[in-house]
Motif scaffolding. Sequence first.
Motif, PDB file in Angstrom:
ATOM      1  N   ALA A  87      48.389  28.888  34.014  1.00 25.47           N
ATOM      2  CA  ALA A  87      48.720  29.397  32.680  1.00 25.47           C
ATOM      3  C   ALA A  87      47.515  30.077  32.037  1.00 25.47           C
ATOM      4  O   ALA A  87      47.673  31.001  31.239  1.00 25.47           O
ATOM      5  N   LEU A  88      46.311  29.618  32.380  1.00 28.03           N
ATOM      6  CA  LEU A  88      45.116  30.120  31.688  1.00 28.03           C
ATOM      7  C   LEU A  88      44.601  31.442  32.255  1.00 28.03           C
ATOM      8  O   LEU A  88      44.038  32.255  31.520  1.00 28.03           O
ATOM      9  N   ASP A  89      44.741  31.649  33.543  1.00 26.46           N
ATOM     10  CA  ASP A  89      44.235  32.874  34.171  1.00 26.46           C
ATOM     11  C   ASP A  89      45.351  33.928  34.155  1.00 26.46           C
ATOM     12  O   ASP A  89      46.377  33.763  34.824  1.00 26.46           O
ATOM     13  N   PRO A  90      45.162  35.011  33.398  1.00 25.32           N
ATOM     14  CA  PRO A  90      46.243  36.014  33.267  1.00 25.32           C
ATOM     15  C   PRO A  90      46.699  36.593  34.608  1.00 25.32           C
ATOM     16  O   PRO A  90      47.874  36.915  34.771  1.00 25.32           O
ATOM     17  N   ARG A  91      45.795  36.684  35.591  1.00 29.80           N
ATOM     18  CA  ARG A  91      46.194  37.239  36.892  1.00 29.80           C
ATOM     19  C   ARG A  91      47.136  36.277  37.608  1.00 29.80           C
ATOM     20  O   ARG A  91      48.124  36.666  38.222  1.00 29.80           O
ATOM     21  N   VAL A 112      47.035  28.444  46.836  1.00 29.31           N
ATOM     22  CA  VAL A 112      47.396  29.647  47.599  1.00 29.31           C
ATOM     23  C   VAL A 112      47.171  30.907  46.744  1.00 29.31           C
ATOM     24  O   VAL A 112      46.559  31.877  47.193  1.00 29.31           O
ATOM     25  N   LEU A 113      47.628  30.876  45.484  1.00 31.67           N
ATOM     26  CA  LEU A 113      47.454  32.058  44.614  1.00 31.67           C
ATOM     27  C   LEU A 113      45.981  32.365  44.364  1.00 31.67           C
ATOM     28  O   LEU A 113      45.579  33.529  44.311  1.00 31.67           O
ATOM     29  N   ALA A 114      45.187  31.317  44.202  1.00 33.48           N
ATOM     30  CA  ALA A 114      43.764  31.500  43.883  1.00 33.48           C
ATOM     31  C   ALA A 114      43.006  32.147  45.041  1.00 33.48           C
ATOM     32  O   ALA A 114      41.865  32.582  44.873  1.00 33.48           O
ATOM     33  N   ARG A 115      43.630  32.208  46.212  1.00 33.16           N
ATOM     34  CA  ARG A 115      42.979  32.807  47.391  1.00 33.16           C
ATOM     35  C   ARG A 115      43.491  34.212  47.700  1.00 33.16           C
ATOM     36  O   ARG A 115      43.199  34.755  48.756  1.00 33.16           O
ATOM     37  N   GLN A 116      44.259  34.798  46.797  1.00 32.29           N
ATOM     38  CA  GLN A 116      44.789  36.139  47.053  1.00 32.29           C
ATOM     39  C   GLN A 116      43.837  37.201  46.526  1.00 32.29           C
ATOM     40  O   GLN A 116      43.341  37.084  45.402  1.00 32.29           O
ATOM     41  N   PRO A 117      43.612  38.262  47.326  1.00 28.14           N
ATOM     42  CA  PRO A 117      42.810  39.371  46.810  1.00 28.14           C
ATOM     43  C   PRO A 117      43.538  39.982  45.615  1.00 28.14           C
ATOM     44  O   PRO A 117      44.776  40.039  45.615  1.00 28.14           O
ATOM     45  N   SER A 118      42.793  40.426  44.613  1.00 27.42           N
ATOM     46  CA  SER A 118      43.470  40.944  43.432  1.00 27.42           C
ATOM     47  C   SER A 118      44.260  42.195  43.830  1.00 27.42           C
ATOM     48  O   SER A 118      43.797  43.037  44.614  1.00 27.42           O
TER      49      SER A 118
END
Length: 337
Positions: free
Chosen positions: A226-230, A302-308
């Motif tokens: 919720a905190l990280d907009p990406r 898993v999401l935190a490891r995705q390239p932007s």
Amino acid sequence: MNARGGRRDALRMEVGACCARVGADPLLVQGAGGNASWKDGDTMWVKASGTWLAEAQRSDIFVPVDLAHLRTAIAAGDLDAVPRALADGALRPSIETLMHALMPQAVVLHLHAVEVLAHLVRPGFTCPAPAPWCWVDYHKPGSALAGAIAACLRRQPDAQIIFLQNHGVVIGGADAGEVEAILSSLLACLRTAPVAPVAPAAPSGTAASAMAPLTLVPDAGIQQLALDPRLYKRLRNEWALCPDHVVFLGAQAECHGDAASFTAARNAGARARLAFIAGVGVYADKDFGAARTAQLRCYYDVLARQPSGAALTVLSAPQLAELLDWDAERYRLAMAG
Ligand SMILES: [Zn+2]
């Protein structure tokens, strides 16, 4: 004890120790997810549905099934075969038992490992794998997935690693040591650093009463959703990544721009047990439980490891529908608590 009995006990202890080790790592196993097996003549010992690999040395989590029966069924093309348990009791063999019977190796480990999964949810997967491997497109776990694995093994009978799109990895070896060595090499080549966490913009105390009866989920990683907009943007558009995620957490995330929007939805009759408030936090009801929390944490990992900017492969509406109307999964959820 004869030599065969000694070897049998050694294998059981070896696999149990391996399961306890991987089961204790949340980046490898989430709650009751993942499973393991070993083969002993015409018997295959496979993890029981709903049990936790982490418990392998503390309680009986394995069920003996008739391997000769499964192999006969597989040879006849029957991938709907119901495994025959060779012991009485309440435990049922894993819903992924056929996958284990298909693999020719003595020891098989199947994990929803985050470092691998982070790659399996994106198109264009390649891997300098430490052993022969093959790729299987997404299929519903159970007979459909078993059929796809059988086809893959016909093309590549020596495969020791099978990558399952949006799902996980299967590793086979002569013993638990070989399986763990392959797993370690895989993790070393696929490991990705997670994105740095974003600090909350302001204390979320004002939201606490507005969010009742839900309360803040006590996990800093989950809060980042919720905190990280990406991550929040991905959550809204790329929620349905993996079968267990959908089975445990539903087909959609309930997202709100602020707590007032959540209250309005609740007043209108919505009863979500999990809600994401942009920039504020992630809230769940008191019965959310360890199994769901583990799934949600896996999703964050898993999401935190995705390239932007990388596009992810999400499950389609028909794939979601077939997953959510599934009796065997309901049983597994009930067992997981
Ligand atoms: Zn699985």
